[in-house]
Design an enzyme around this catalytic site. Structure first.
Site: not given
Length: 404
Positions: A145, A230, A259
């Site tokens: 993801f 990531d 984030k």
């Protein structure tokens, strides 16, 4: 559907009346928050064990971050990258130092950071590695993801994320996550990068086999391929180290961050790499109007400074042991498996008992917020400011839900 709407609180119905249904949120409407707790419009408090998918690693409204935002709001919020502002240099220098890299390229969202990483890897492949124009490929993992842009969903294996959004972007090869032999086989002379999550969050906090990341690093070095990590969800203290790659003593060629970098206040993402990688970009080849804006830089610089002390990494490591131990004690009592690192856990519920969604609804009723994924799995990712007592409370509520 009509019966469900009739049972849904009016505030929830109002929130969804004019909203595209690209999310299926729990029926709670939050109006205020502080630390690890949120309060809904009716005054009920909940322990937040999702933390904005790790965007709120430092809790809601961390006073240092809020102060930085307030101070910057009174001075300057946006210039665009057409000009340099007085918050930019500190942010880039201090984040580069935290990452141990030469350069930083600020963006806004995690998906933008991933898109940036893909573009940089391809350009590096053509200009530095010598891959023929248009032939570059990037190897990715099943269950990944990395966001939901059209290019990123082109190499997703999640049908919900991918179906009906074609035609798909070529240039990606998908291999099983954690399978070093398959990864080795997939790399050829036109491979420019391997793009991986050190821990797959959306997939259910899936931790790769011991030694996998070290093997990826060695393979990428041997084959002259960029290792892109990531760390948008796994990074910035979540797993007990600044980056999840540190769990195996690995340093990738490129970090993708997001984030938590915005402190739960503003969207901030970044790509960090050395000059021989990020230096391939020239003016006009990539950018963002809001990327690296003054408000974002002011907040994110304070985030980097909080991480530089090591306090939050130590908290995550120590409190994570308590969380993981408590959850493992529920295996065989409604849980089939528990995975995770630090303050991040994936819980597989016995599907005969209930779905992940039902478990989250029952946790919500008991004052704990979490999120389901992939059927019978739920994720816990509380803010790193959570206390031992609050962890014990969360585990107790999970136990109570499983016990019925």
């Amino acid at each position: 559907m009509i019966e469900d709407m009739l049972r849904t609180p009016a505030a929830v119905q109002d929130a969804e009346r004019h909203t595209a249904h690209n999310y299926h949120p729990l029926p709670v409407v939050i109006s205020s928050a502080e630390g690890a707790w949120v309060t809904d419009v009716d005054g009920k408090r909940y322990l937040d064990c999702l933390a904005g998918y790790s965007a709120l690693n430092f809790g809601h409204r961390h006073p240092t971050l809020i102060a930085a935002a307030h101070a910057q709001l009174d001075k300057l919020t946006l210039t665009s990258r057409a000009f340099i502002h007085d918050q930019f240099a500190d942010f880039c220098r201090e984040l580069a130092a935290l990452c141990g890299k030469d350069l930083v390229l600020p963006m806004n969202t995690g998906a933008e950071a991933v898109e940036t990483g893909i573009k940089v890897a391809r350009k590096w492949g053509y200009q530095v590695k010598g891959v023929p124009d248009g032939q570059a490929n990037i190897v990715v993992a099943e269950g990944n993801f990395h966001g939901r842009t059209t290019t990123i969903v082109s190499f997703s294996t999640d049908s919900d994320a991918r179906a009906d959004f074609g035609p798909y972007t070529p240039g990606f090869r998908i291999v099983p996550y954690g399978d070093l032999a398959a990864l080795t086989e997939a790399i050829d002379e036109h491979t420019v990068a391997v793009l991986l999550e050190p821990i797959q969050g959306e997939q259910g906090v899936v931790v790769p086999p011991e030694g996998y990341l070290r093997g990826v690093r060695l393979l990428c070095t041997e084959r002259n391929v960029l290792f892109i990590a990531d760390e948008i969800q796994s990074g910035l203290g979540r797993t007990g180290t600044t980056f999840a790659c540190e769990q195996e003593g690995v340093v990738p060629d490129m970090y993708l961050l997001g984030k938590a970098l915005g402190g739960g206040i503003v969207p901030v993402s970044a790509v960090a790499a050395d000059t021989d990688v990020l230096g391939v970009l020239q003016p006009g080849q990539h950018g963002s109007t809001f990327g690296g804006n003054p408000l974002a830089c002011a907040v994110a610089t304070e985030v980097v400074r909080l991480l530089a002390t090591g306090e939050f990494q130590r908290r995550s490591a120590a409190l994570g042991e308590r969380l993981q131990a408590g959850l493992r004690g529920l295996i065989g009592k409604g849980l089939v498996a528990v995975r995770g690192r630090g303050l991040w856990a994936g819980l597989d519920i016995d599907p005969a008992l209930m779905s992940g969604r039902k478990a989250c609804e029952r946790l919500m009723e008991r004052g704990v917020l979490a999120k389901d994924t992939h059927g019978s799995t739920i994720r816990l990712a509380p803010p790193l400011v959570i206390t031992e007592e609050e962890i014990d409370h969360a585990v107790a509520q999970v136990a109570a839900v499983l016990a019925g």
